[in-house]
Design a protein around this motif. Structure first.
Motif, PDB file in Angstrom:
ATOM      1  N   VAL A  34      -3.125  36.435 -15.131  1.00 40.53           N
ATOM      2  CA  VAL A  34      -3.587  36.779 -13.793  1.00 40.53           C
ATOM      3  C   VAL A  34      -4.602  37.912 -13.858  1.00 40.53           C
ATOM      4  O   VAL A  34      -5.639  37.883 -13.183  1.00 40.53           O
ATOM      5  CB  VAL A  34      -2.392  37.181 -12.899  1.00 40.53           C
ATOM      6  N   HIS A  51       1.511  34.942 -15.507  1.00 39.57           N
ATOM      7  CA  HIS A  51       2.277  34.130 -14.559  1.00 39.57           C
ATOM      8  C   HIS A  51       2.623  32.796 -15.205  1.00 39.57           C
ATOM      9  O   HIS A  51       1.735  32.068 -15.682  1.00 39.57           O
ATOM     10  CB  HIS A  51       1.485  33.881 -13.272  1.00 39.57           C
ATOM     11  N   THR A  61       5.914  36.269 -12.437  1.00 40.05           N
ATOM     12  CA  THR A  61       4.862  37.057 -13.082  1.00 40.05           C
ATOM     13  C   THR A  61       5.498  38.166 -13.902  1.00 40.05           C
ATOM     14  O   THR A  61       6.394  38.868 -13.405  1.00 40.05           O
ATOM     15  CB  THR A  61       3.909  37.659 -12.027  1.00 40.05           C
TER      16      THR A  61
END
Length: 301
Positions: free
Chosen positions: A2, A20, A158
């Motif tokens: 991410v 993630h 995440t």
């Protein structure tokens, strides 16, 4: 991935990743974090990050804010041959710099030192300290270091991973890229390729020369910092948001590095860059040149 937020200075490297897991199953992986190669040299200096042989970079890892123990793997190479066991069996530290390594090499018998020379692991350095010429052998092998740990990525979640370490900083006691080409080597061209030293940067340094005919007279020392950012390309897809901060430590210092995009000066010593859906440049790691301004000796009188 991410995001990646990277901070680099001669004193510390910090990086924060957000990973993630887009799948519907948990993932477990052995994650490796390579450090830049360190090669010994008879002419240039290499700073020792720490005195801890088990963690010479003072490497720390956090996963979701909790510390994780990473294992250090180190290997010695010369002429692309792995000599790790050979050097270890001789009782020589794996680091290609430092008093302990030099003393261990030169305490060996002459036949063994010749074998080290034959394997391109050392070079002879001749000097005279008033008692005639003496020969000392210096390490010139390459040390490859990687930290690894077991990572767990829950499905649909995440995970935030943070690293912090002290980099190994190479350098010289003078500015070298203003000199003319010699022995088939062009310093100016090499620095332009590696650090993107443009004409404006070069001209700024030249203006500090007390004597334009003496290119080594600029009042700076060099520091070189490397960061392996190509591993970011091994994860799925591009990096969503990549943010980079480079800190030259002191306002009077100069800095040069390659970046394909806008660079913002955000403080007396810091420069920041950002990119979306970013891929690390193919075949090029982050290489930073810092010129450390040396103040003149104070006048006594």
């Amino acid at each position: 991935m991410v995001s990646e937020d990277l901070y680099v200075s001669p004193e510390q490297v910090r990086v924060k990743y957000e990973f993630h897991n887009e799948s519907d199953t948990d993932a477990d992986a052995l994650v490796a974090f390579p450090l830049p190669d360190i090669t010994g040299d008879g002419d240039f200096m290499v700073a020792i990050p720490t005195e801890d042989a088990q963690n010479i970079f003072g490497f720390e890892t956090l996963v979701n804010g909790e510390p994780v123990e990473a294992e250090l793997h180190q290997y010695v190479f010369a002429t692309n041959i792995d000599y790790t066991n050979y050097v270890t069996d001789l009782g020589i530290p794996l680091t290609p710099y430092g008093d302990a390594t030099v003393k261990a090499i030169n305490a060996l018998d002459d036949a063994t030192k010749q074998q080290l020379l034959h394997r391109a692991l050392v070079i002879p350095m001749e000097y005279d300290q008033g008692n005639g010429m003496q020969t000392e052998y210096w390490p010139v092998w390459t040390l490859r270091s990687t930290y690894s740990w077991e990572a767990h990525f829950p499905a649909g979640e995440t995970v935030v991973v943070e690293h912090k370490y002290k980099p190994s900083v190479g350098g010289t006691v003078a500015v070298t890229f203003l000199s003319q080409p010699y022995d088939g080597y062009d310093p100016a061209a090499e620095y332009a390729r590696k650090y993107c030293t443009d004409q404006n940067f070069v001209d700024t340094v030249k203006k500090t020369l007390p004597n334009p005919a003496e290119p080594y007279g600029a009042p700076f020392t060099e520091s070189w910092i490397s960061y392996v950012w190509s591993t970011g390309a091994y994860w799925s897809g591009s990096i969503g948001t990549f943010h980079l901060t480079i800190d030259k430590v002191l306002p009077r210092n100069l800095v040069s590095f390659c970046w394909d995009g806008d660079v913002r000066k955000t403080g007396p010593t810091t420069f920041e860059m950002e990119a979306k859906d970013w891929w690390p440049p193919f075949g090029r790691e982050l290489e930073i040149l810092i010129l450390n301004r040396q103040d003149p000796e104070p006048t006594v009188g």
